[in-house]
Design a protein around this motif. Structure first.
Motif, PDB file in Angstrom:
ATOM      1  N   LEU A 189       9.096  20.568  31.995  1.00 31.80           N
ATOM      2  CA  LEU A 189       7.936  21.103  32.701  1.00 31.80           C
ATOM      3  C   LEU A 189       6.961  21.782  31.748  1.00 31.80           C
ATOM      4  CD1 LEU A 189       9.687  22.630  35.844  1.00 31.80           C
ATOM      5  CD2 LEU A 189       8.580  20.405  35.617  1.00 31.80           C
ATOM      6  N   ARG A 190       7.329  21.959  30.502  1.00 27.54           N
ATOM      7  CA  ARG A 190       6.487  22.676  29.561  1.00 27.54           C
ATOM      8  C   ARG A 190       6.355  21.879  28.266  1.00 27.54           C
ATOM      9  NH1 ARG A 190       8.001  29.050  30.382  1.00 27.54           N
ATOM     10  NH2 ARG A 190       8.415  28.958  32.601  1.00 27.54           N
ATOM     11  N   GLN A 191       5.612  22.477  27.338  1.00 32.94           N
ATOM     12  CA  GLN A 191       5.474  21.841  26.032  1.00 32.94           C
ATOM     13  C   GLN A 191       6.856  21.621  25.430  1.00 32.94           C
ATOM     14  OE1 GLN A 191       3.610  24.312  23.140  1.00 32.94           O
ATOM     15  NE2 GLN A 191       4.051  22.953  21.440  1.00 32.94           N
ATOM     16  N   GLU A 192       7.071  20.470  24.843  1.00 33.42           N
ATOM     17  CA  GLU A 192       8.384  20.162  24.270  1.00 33.42           C
ATOM     18  C   GLU A 192       8.377  20.344  22.756  1.00 33.42           C
ATOM     19  OE1 GLU A 192       9.110  16.216  25.592  1.00 33.42           O
ATOM     20  OE2 GLU A 192       9.396  16.781  27.688  1.00 33.42           O
ATOM     21  N   ARG A 193       7.493  19.620  22.087  1.00 30.30           N
ATOM     22  CA  ARG A 193       7.494  19.649  20.624  1.00 30.30           C
ATOM     23  C   ARG A 193       7.188  21.048  20.085  1.00 30.30           C
ATOM     24  NH1 ARG A 193       4.177  15.428  16.748  1.00 30.30           N
ATOM     25  NH2 ARG A 193       4.559  16.500  14.777  1.00 30.30           N
ATOM     26  N   ASP A 194       8.001  21.500  19.150  1.00 31.10           N
ATOM     27  CA  ASP A 194       7.829  22.786  18.473  1.00 31.10           C
ATOM     28  C   ASP A 194       7.953  23.985  19.403  1.00 31.10           C
ATOM     29  OD1 ASP A 194       7.356  21.281  16.218  1.00 31.10           O
ATOM     30  OD2 ASP A 194       5.179  21.490  16.294  1.00 31.10           O
ATOM     31  N   ASN A 195       8.509  23.779  20.578  1.00 31.55           N
ATOM     32  CA  ASN A 195       8.649  24.872  21.542  1.00 31.55           C
ATOM     33  C   ASN A 195       9.924  25.665  21.229  1.00 31.55           C
ATOM     34  OD1 ASN A 195       8.944  26.552  23.712  1.00 31.55           O
ATOM     35  ND2 ASN A 195       8.640  24.983  25.267  1.00 31.55           N
ATOM     36  N   PRO A 196       9.808  26.919  20.780  1.00 27.42           N
ATOM     37  CA  PRO A 196      10.999  27.700  20.425  1.00 27.42           C
ATOM     38  C   PRO A 196      12.005  27.814  21.567  1.00 27.42           C
ATOM     39  CG  PRO A 196       9.022  28.781  19.615  1.00 27.42           C
ATOM     40  CD  PRO A 196       8.563  27.657  20.501  1.00 27.42           C
ATOM     41  N   THR A 242      13.659  25.450  10.995  1.00 26.28           N
ATOM     42  CA  THR A 242      12.852  25.730   9.812  1.00 26.28           C
ATOM     43  C   THR A 242      11.783  24.665   9.586  1.00 26.28           C
ATOM     44  OG1 THR A 242      14.753  26.827   8.790  1.00 26.28           O
ATOM     45  CG2 THR A 242      12.962  26.179   7.327  1.00 26.28           C
ATOM     46  N   ALA A 243      12.118  23.410   9.879  1.00 25.77           N
ATOM     47  CA  ALA A 243      11.199  22.308   9.568  1.00 25.77           C
ATOM     48  C   ALA A 243      10.070  22.163  10.579  1.00 25.77           C
ATOM     49  CB  ALA A 243      11.992  20.997   9.490  1.00 25.77           C
ATOM     50  N   ALA A 244      10.310  22.500  11.834  1.00 27.13           N
ATOM     51  CA  ALA A 244       9.320  22.250  12.883  1.00 27.13           C
ATOM     52  C   ALA A 244       8.061  23.095  12.694  1.00 27.13           C
ATOM     53  CB  ALA A 244       9.944  22.542  14.247  1.00 27.13           C
ATOM     54  N   ARG A 245       6.997  22.619  13.281  1.00 25.68           N
ATOM     55  CA  ARG A 245       5.700  23.316  13.269  1.00 25.68           C
ATOM     56  C   ARG A 245       5.240  23.637  11.853  1.00 25.68           C
ATOM     57  NH1 ARG A 245       4.335  29.256  15.171  1.00 25.68           N
ATOM     58  NH2 ARG A 245       2.083  29.103  15.164  1.00 25.68           N
ATOM     59  N   ASN A 246       5.391  22.646  10.978  1.00 23.81           N
ATOM     60  CA  ASN A 246       4.970  22.805   9.586  1.00 23.81           C
ATOM     61  C   ASN A 246       5.636  23.997   8.900  1.00 23.81           C
ATOM     62  OD1 ASN A 246       3.116  20.598   9.469  1.00 23.81           O
ATOM     63  ND2 ASN A 246       1.620  21.810  10.595  1.00 23.81           N
ATOM     64  N   GLY A 247       6.820  24.361   9.397  1.00 25.29           N
ATOM     65  CA  GLY A 247       7.544  25.467   8.790  1.00 25.29           C
ATOM     66  C   GLY A 247       7.010  26.839   9.146  1.00 25.29           C
ATOM     67  N   LEU A 248       6.215  26.945  10.223  1.00 25.55           N
ATOM     68  CA  LEU A 248       5.558  28.203  10.571  1.00 25.55           C
ATOM     69  C   LEU A 248       6.230  28.950  11.715  1.00 25.55           C
ATOM     70  CD1 LEU A 248       1.784  27.262  10.248  1.00 25.55           C
ATOM     71  CD2 LEU A 248       3.201  28.518   8.639  1.00 25.55           C
TER      72      LEU A 248
END
Length: 299
Positions: A189-196, A242-248
């Motif tokens: 139901l929400r953002q999937e990619r890079d979602n903590p 660590t790798a997701a969201r350009n490491g940010l």
């Protein structure tokens, strides 16, 4: 990529301009240009429509947090809280601010924000979150669970408190209870990619004994970094964080201190002087690979 985004930002009349500012700032930060990234976000806040500014305030607070400048982070949080009304996502500013200020200034910084009056006074739900963070800072996880559970009873629709209770229960090793709670969160139901939060659910599924569900969620969380041929264990899911969201994404302990506590408690202990490492072998093999390519073709 940064140059291309900067050109896009300069094109007049674009919609969703905030996303260009956000993406460009993240790439600048990845390129160790934190000051440039923060200045770009400050510029973006001044030019994007009012209903798009909350995302840029969030990003600015997070990046200032990476510099370690606590006073500047406090100023950014104050500006965001004063500028964004409750109906436009003000809670996101408060949540990001509490997380960053807690990592920089600890209890004192959280208490200071909690005691602030208008126009930056925290709303009722975020005051509950702040109170939970103050209790959590003592590492009294039993009491922390009680506080956040009571907060959920008062504000059952405030999802952040659900995730905090899950994190606290993981710290106590209550993995089954954490899994049951986290099952209430429907990731689709929400953002999937890079979602903590999606990562949190994947981690809880893994340690609670649901590896297939964990694998599916991890692939949704980090589609570009997920490796189908690598078994998902704690080390691998931490690598994906660590790798997701350009490491940010920042330090895990700043986002999910309960998981960090769980990992510390369950870390393999070094053998004592009277104990041979051979007698208690590690459950996981430790492999060091050096120069696995003949040329430096892969960087």
């Amino acid at each position: 990529a940064i140059t291309l985004l900067e050109k896009g930002i300069a094109v007049p009349g674009l919609t969703n301009l905030f996303s260009l500012y956000q993406s460009c700032a993240e790439l600048m930060a990845k390129a160790n240009r934190l000051d440039d990234a923060i200045k770009l976000l400050e510029k973006g806040i001044g030019v994007v429509p009012a209903d798009q500014r909350v995302t840029l305030y969030q990003a600015e607070i997070e990046l200032v947090g990476r510099t370690g400048d606590s006073p500047k982070a406090e100023q950014g949080v104050a500006r965001g809280l004063a500028a964004i009304p409750e109906a436009s996502g003000r809670h996101k500013i408060a949540e990001a601010g509490l997380r960053v200020l807690s990592s920089l200034g600890g209890v004192e910084a959280v208490q200071k924000l909690m005691n602030s009056g208008p126009p930056i006074r925290l709303d009722a739900q975020q005051r509950v979150l702040a109170n939970y963070m103050l209790v959590r800072s003592s590492r009294d996880w039993q009491e922390a669970v009680k506080v956040v559970h009571k907060g959920r009873e008062d504000f059952p629709q405030y999802g952040v408190l659900l995730f905090q209770e899950v994190d606290a229960r993981v710290a106590l090793g209550q993995t089954k209870e954490a899994y049951v709670l986290m099952s209430q969160y429907e990731a689709g139901l929400r953002q999937e990619r890079d979602n903590p939060t999606l990562w949190l659910k994947a981690f809880v599924c893994l340690i609670a004994g649901h590896p297939e569900e964990a694998t599916s969620l991890a692939a949704m969380y980090a589609p570009n970094d997920f490796q189908q041929d690598v078994a998902l264990d704690e080390a691998e899911i931490l690598r994906l964080w660590t790798a997701a969201r350009n490491g940010l994404n920042g330090k895990l302990e700043n986002n999910f201190p309960g998981i960090a506590e769980y990992l510390r408690r369950n870390a393999p202990q070094a053998p004592t002087a009277n104990e041979s490492p051979v007698e208690k072998p590690s459950k996981q093999p430790c492999v060091l690979a050096v120069a696995t390519e003949w040329h430096s073709a892969h960087g």
